[in-house]
Design a protein around this motif. Structure first.
Motif, PDB file in Angstrom:
ATOM      1  N   ALA A   1      10.635  36.143  31.922  1.00  0.00           N
ATOM      2  CA  ALA A   1      10.262  35.193  30.871  1.00  0.00           C
ATOM      3  C   ALA A   1       8.803  35.360  30.483  1.00  0.00           C
ATOM      4  CB  ALA A   1      10.519  33.765  31.345  1.00  0.00           C
ATOM      5  N   CYS A   2       7.979  35.697  31.458  1.00  0.00           N
ATOM      6  CA  CYS A   2       6.566  36.006  31.241  1.00  0.00           C
ATOM      7  C   CYS A   2       6.091  36.739  32.472  1.00  0.00           C
ATOM      8  CB  CYS A   2       5.723  34.740  31.033  1.00  0.00           C
ATOM      9  SG  CYS A   2       5.615  33.688  32.517  1.00  0.00           S
ATOM     10  N   SER A   3       4.885  37.284  32.418  1.00  0.00           N
ATOM     11  CA  SER A   3       4.274  37.866  33.606  1.00  0.00           C
ATOM     12  C   SER A   3       2.902  37.250  33.792  1.00  0.00           C
ATOM     13  CB  SER A   3       4.157  39.389  33.470  1.00  0.00           C
ATOM     14  OG  SER A   3       3.191  39.745  32.489  1.00  0.00           O
ATOM     15  N   VAL A   4       2.470  37.192  35.053  1.00  0.00           N
ATOM     16  CA  VAL A   4       1.165  36.632  35.344  1.00  0.00           C
ATOM     17  C   VAL A   4       0.451  37.540  36.331  1.00  0.00           C
ATOM     18  CG1 VAL A   4       2.115  35.112  37.154  1.00  0.00           C
ATOM     19  CG2 VAL A   4      -0.122  34.599  36.148  1.00  0.00           C
ATOM     20  N   GLU A   5      -0.826  37.789  36.052  1.00  0.00           N
ATOM     21  CA  GLU A   5      -1.674  38.577  36.937  1.00  0.00           C
ATOM     22  C   GLU A   5      -2.714  37.643  37.550  1.00  0.00           C
ATOM     23  OE1 GLU A   5      -3.440  41.763  34.741  1.00  0.00           O
ATOM     24  OE2 GLU A   5      -1.520  42.598  34.087  1.00  0.00           O
TER      25      GLU A   5
ATOM     26  N   ALA B   1       0.243  28.896  32.656  1.00  0.00           N
ATOM     27  CA  ALA B   1      -0.817  29.304  31.727  1.00  0.00           C
ATOM     28  C   ALA B   1      -1.935  28.276  31.641  1.00  0.00           C
ATOM     29  CB  ALA B   1      -0.226  29.566  30.346  1.00  0.00           C
ATOM     30  N   THR B   2      -1.580  27.017  31.734  1.00  0.00           N
ATOM     31  CA  THR B   2      -2.604  25.966  31.629  1.00  0.00           C
ATOM     32  C   THR B   2      -3.272  25.666  32.960  1.00  0.00           C
ATOM     33  OG1 THR B   2      -0.935  24.229  31.991  1.00  0.00           O
ATOM     34  CG2 THR B   2      -1.379  24.879  29.708  1.00  0.00           C
ATOM     35  N   ALA B   3      -2.708  26.166  34.071  1.00  0.00           N
ATOM     36  CA  ALA B   3      -3.224  25.806  35.390  1.00  0.00           C
ATOM     37  C   ALA B   3      -4.113  26.867  36.022  1.00  0.00           C
ATOM     38  CB  ALA B   3      -2.058  25.501  36.333  1.00  0.00           C
ATOM     39  N   ILE B   4      -3.949  28.132  35.628  1.00  0.00           N
ATOM     40  CA  ILE B   4      -4.709  29.204  36.273  1.00  0.00           C
ATOM     41  C   ILE B   4      -6.115  29.311  35.693  1.00  0.00           C
ATOM     42  CG2 ILE B   4      -2.708  30.568  36.959  1.00  0.00           C
ATOM     43  CD1 ILE B   4      -3.011  32.229  34.440  1.00  0.00           C
ATOM     44  N   SER B   5      -6.998  29.951  36.451  1.00  0.00           N
ATOM     45  CA  SER B   5      -8.394  30.100  36.031  1.00  0.00           C
ATOM     46  C   SER B   5      -8.548  31.272  35.067  1.00  0.00           C
ATOM     47  CB  SER B   5      -9.276  30.333  37.253  1.00  0.00           C
ATOM     48  OG  SER B   5      -9.079  31.646  37.771  1.00  0.00           O
ATOM     49  N   ASP B   6      -9.766  31.443  34.554  1.00  0.00           N
ATOM     50  CA  ASP B   6     -10.051  32.538  33.629  1.00  0.00           C
ATOM     51  C   ASP B   6     -10.003  33.904  34.304  1.00  0.00           C
ATOM     52  OD1 ASP B   6     -10.395  30.719  31.594  1.00  0.00           O
ATOM     53  OD2 ASP B   6     -12.588  30.658  31.755  1.00  0.00           O
ATOM     54  N   GLU B   7      -9.985  33.931  35.633  1.00  0.00           N
ATOM     55  CA  GLU B   7      -9.918  35.207  36.354  1.00  0.00           C
ATOM     56  C   GLU B   7      -8.494  35.741  36.412  1.00  0.00           C
ATOM     57  OE1 GLU B   7     -12.618  35.712  39.810  1.00  0.00           O
ATOM     58  OE2 GLU B   7     -12.861  33.535  39.633  1.00  0.00           O
ATOM     59  N   SER B   8      -7.559  34.959  35.948  1.00  0.00           N
ATOM     60  CA  SER B   8      -6.159  35.376  35.908  1.00  0.00           C
ATOM     61  C   SER B   8      -5.701  35.443  34.457  1.00  0.00           C
ATOM     62  CB  SER B   8      -5.290  34.395  36.701  1.00  0.00           C
ATOM     63  OG  SER B   8      -5.727  34.286  38.040  1.00  0.00           O
TER      64      SER B   8
ATOM     65  N   ALA C   1      12.426  28.870  32.799  1.00  0.00           N
ATOM     66  CA  ALA C   1      11.371  29.781  33.225  1.00  0.00           C
ATOM     67  C   ALA C   1      10.237  29.807  32.202  1.00  0.00           C
ATOM     68  CB  ALA C   1      11.937  31.182  33.438  1.00  0.00           C
ATOM     69  N   THR C   2      10.597  29.759  30.920  1.00  0.00           N
ATOM     70  CA  THR C   2       9.571  29.748  29.871  1.00  0.00           C
ATOM     71  C   THR C   2       8.708  28.492  29.971  1.00  0.00           C
ATOM     72  OG1 THR C   2      10.986  31.046  28.392  1.00  0.00           O
ATOM     73  CG2 THR C   2       9.194  29.799  27.379  1.00  0.00           C
ATOM     74  N   ALA C   3       9.346  27.365  30.250  1.00  0.00           N
ATOM     75  CA  ALA C   3       8.581  26.129  30.435  1.00  0.00           C
ATOM     76  C   ALA C   3       7.635  26.245  31.627  1.00  0.00           C
ATOM     77  CB  ALA C   3       9.543  24.961  30.635  1.00  0.00           C
ATOM     78  N   THR C   4       8.108  26.892  32.691  1.00  0.00           N
ATOM     79  CA  THR C   4       7.249  27.110  33.857  1.00  0.00           C
ATOM     80  C   THR C   4       6.080  28.022  33.506  1.00  0.00           C
ATOM     81  OG1 THR C   4       9.136  26.850  35.347  1.00  0.00           O
ATOM     82  CG2 THR C   4       7.200  27.953  36.233  1.00  0.00           C
ATOM     83  N   CYS C   5       6.335  29.013  32.678  1.00  0.00           N
ATOM     84  CA  CYS C   5       5.254  29.914  32.243  1.00  0.00           C
ATOM     85  C   CYS C   5       4.143  29.124  31.546  1.00  0.00           C
ATOM     86  CB  CYS C   5       5.800  30.975  31.292  1.00  0.00           C
ATOM     87  SG  CYS C   5       6.891  32.199  32.058  1.00  0.00           S
ATOM     88  N   HIS C   6       4.528  28.188  30.707  1.00  0.00           N
ATOM     89  CA  HIS C   6       3.529  27.375  30.012  1.00  0.00           C
ATOM     90  C   HIS C   6       2.721  26.541  31.006  1.00  0.00           C
ATOM     91  CE1 HIS C   6       4.430  28.205  25.795  1.00  0.00           C
ATOM     92  NE2 HIS C   6       5.717  28.157  26.079  1.00  0.00           N
ATOM     93  N   LEU C   7       3.364  26.012  32.036  1.00  0.00           N
ATOM     94  CA  LEU C   7       2.652  25.258  33.059  1.00  0.00           C
ATOM     95  C   LEU C   7       1.641  26.140  33.778  1.00  0.00           C
ATOM     96  CD1 LEU C   7       5.549  23.194  34.704  1.00  0.00           C
ATOM     97  CD2 LEU C   7       3.727  22.325  33.211  1.00  0.00           C
TER      98      LEU C   7
END
Length: 484
Positions: free
Chosen positions: A64-68, A31-38, A23-29
């Protein structure tokens, strides 16, 4: 025996560590794929804490992480990454789900808080609202325009799960459930496609999502019918179990449900035990500044230790009954056809019985909420218009049972207790002739372990065909909830 136990625990620990690492590895993926609005947040940050926080702490988990996500396109990017890596995730709107794992996860926590816009379209008489807010936000935004939509009855309830699960409102007697008033929604499908759905554009998906929760993708925006809204009358009264107060309360409730047919009038009676003290409450509502004479007189005649009744705004009435944050909590439900003196007495007895029994299990709040809508409440939607209710042949009144407690070690005991209580009250209703043995139950109240057949009933075949079409790889099964 001990070696087996230790080995099992060790294997479970290794599996959890591997899952967390993945899950942590997915979080890193992400983080690099989303735009600055997220934004993506890691443990120990404020954003992470807010994204994982739930109204009931028993519904929270350490992800593992959260994403907005800040755009629907980013939601699509996130879903594609989650699907390709097969990473468990959760989608949290207002965070009011009481079933563990329904909107929380040890994988990737998606928090919809950035989808917060509320827009009134006066020409179309509709409202667009994001799925990351609570109903207070919607009512506050609409109040200056003198309009309203069909939403929650108490303060602090999220719009997402409420809108996609059914939605019982103070305005339901007049206009139906929330799902009956949705005209369109924006959904991000598991393949990343952002699409606007109406009954005309995709009848099967429209049907399936309205009542079907998160089985088909992530809904980011909902468009609903707007109605004129002026001042209302009502508020909360608190009544102690002294003398014949509760007998009078029961009689008034049964009489109201049997005799009051004005669709603008509603009540929400409740039997509670707060820190060992029995108390009945009633929220009265009339959609107008002054109710007709006599409708609420029986309740007003019962002595109250606290009363907050006035002519006020709709938002003020909703906020007069806040749902306070709690420690650990569980809901369960029984679908009823009517209320009777014997059934009301049984509900009081359940309150008293479980108050005594659960006091030994760190219980701090017990509540039985009776919801006497007009039995015509399902007639505002066309037959089989939405996945829930799966049948509109008869109106059903959702009894809500709610227990709160302090210690995690009591979780299983409390959940078992609330199942027993619901089963008992259902048996009482059946014994007095109510045809509810196979009645569908309201998913937003149903306890973990309830079968999807009990929630969706005859809607399931159509939902499953639609599910296979829009989510052939079953990505949404990586998230919790009522899975079809």
């Amino acid at each position: 025996m001990r070696r087996t136990t230790l080995a099992t625990a060790l294997l479970a620990g290794i599996a959890l560590a591997n899952a967390t690492s993945n899950a942590t590895a997915t979080c890193h993926l992400i983080a690099t794929a989303i735009s600055d609005e997220s934004a993506l947040f890691w443990p120990l940050s404020i954003g992470y804490a807010q994204d994982n926080l739930h109204w009931a702490t028993s519904s929270s988990a350490l992800s593992a992480c959260s994403v907005e996500p800040g755009t629907a396109q980013d939601v699509g990017t996130i879903l594609q990454i989650l699907g390709s890596t097969q990473t468990p995730f959760a989608v949290k709107g207002g965070g009011h789900a009481t079933n563990p794992g329904f909107s929380s996860t040890s994988g990737v926590q998606i928090a919809m808080s950035r989808f917060s816009d509320v827009t009134y379209n006066s020409a179309a008489q509709t409202v667009d609202y994001g799925t990351g807010i609570v109903w207070d936000d919607v009512y506050s935004a609409l109040e200056p325009f003198g309009v309203n939509i069909i939403g929650g009855r108490v303060s602090g309830v999220g719009v997402g799960g409420f809108s996609l699960g059914g939605g019982y409102s103070w305005l339901t007697n007049q206009h139906g459930l929330t799902v009956d008033n949705v005209v369109a929604f924006e959904i991000v499908l598991p393949n990343g496609q952002v699409t606007e759905v109406t009954r005309q554009s995709d009848a099967d998906l429209f049907f399936s999502v309205l009542g079907g929760y998160n089985n088909f993708g992530i809904v980011t925006r909902i468009t609903a019918k707007a109605y004129p809204q002026g001042q209302v009358w009502g508020g909360l009264r608190v009544i102690l179990d002294i003398g014949d107060n509760w007998d009078a309360f029961n009689n008034a409730t049964v009489k109201f449900q049997a005799e009051v047919t004005d669709p603008k009038a509603q009540i929400l009676p409740s039997f509670n035990t707060l820190v060992g003290a029995p108390v009945a409450t009633i929220i009265m509502f009339y959609d107008g500044p002054t109710p007709p004479a006599g409708i609420f007189d029986d309740f007003l005649a019962i002595p109250a230790v606290d009363s907050d009744i006035s002519t006020r705004s709709f938002l003020s009435l909703v906020q007069s009954s806040p749902i306070a944050s709690t420690t650990r909590a569980v809901f369960n439900t029984v679908s009823l056809m009517t209320l009777s003196p014997a059934l009301m007495k049984a509900i009081v007895n359940e309150t008293q019985f479980w108050t005594a029994k659960l006091a030994l299990a760190s219980a701090n709040f017990i509540s039985y909420d009776v919801e006497p809508f007009l039995t015509s409440l399902f007639t505002h939607g066309s037959i089989q218009a939405t996945a829930y209710p799966p049948t509109r042949a008869q109106g059903l009144l959702p009894l809500n049972i709610y227990y709160a407690w302090g210690l995690e070690l009591d979780d299983a005991f409390m959940q078992d207790a609330i199942r027993q209580s619901a089963a008992h009250l259902k048996a009482v209703a059946i014994a007095e002739g109510q045809d509810i043995a196979d009645a569908p139950v309201y998913g937003n109240y149903a306890v973990l372990g309830t079968s999807v057949e009990d929630v969706f009933g005859d809607s399931l075949p159509r939902m499953r065909v639609t599910k296979q079409r829009v989510d052939p790889n079953n990505v949404m099964a990586l998230a919790g909830g009522w899975k079809v």
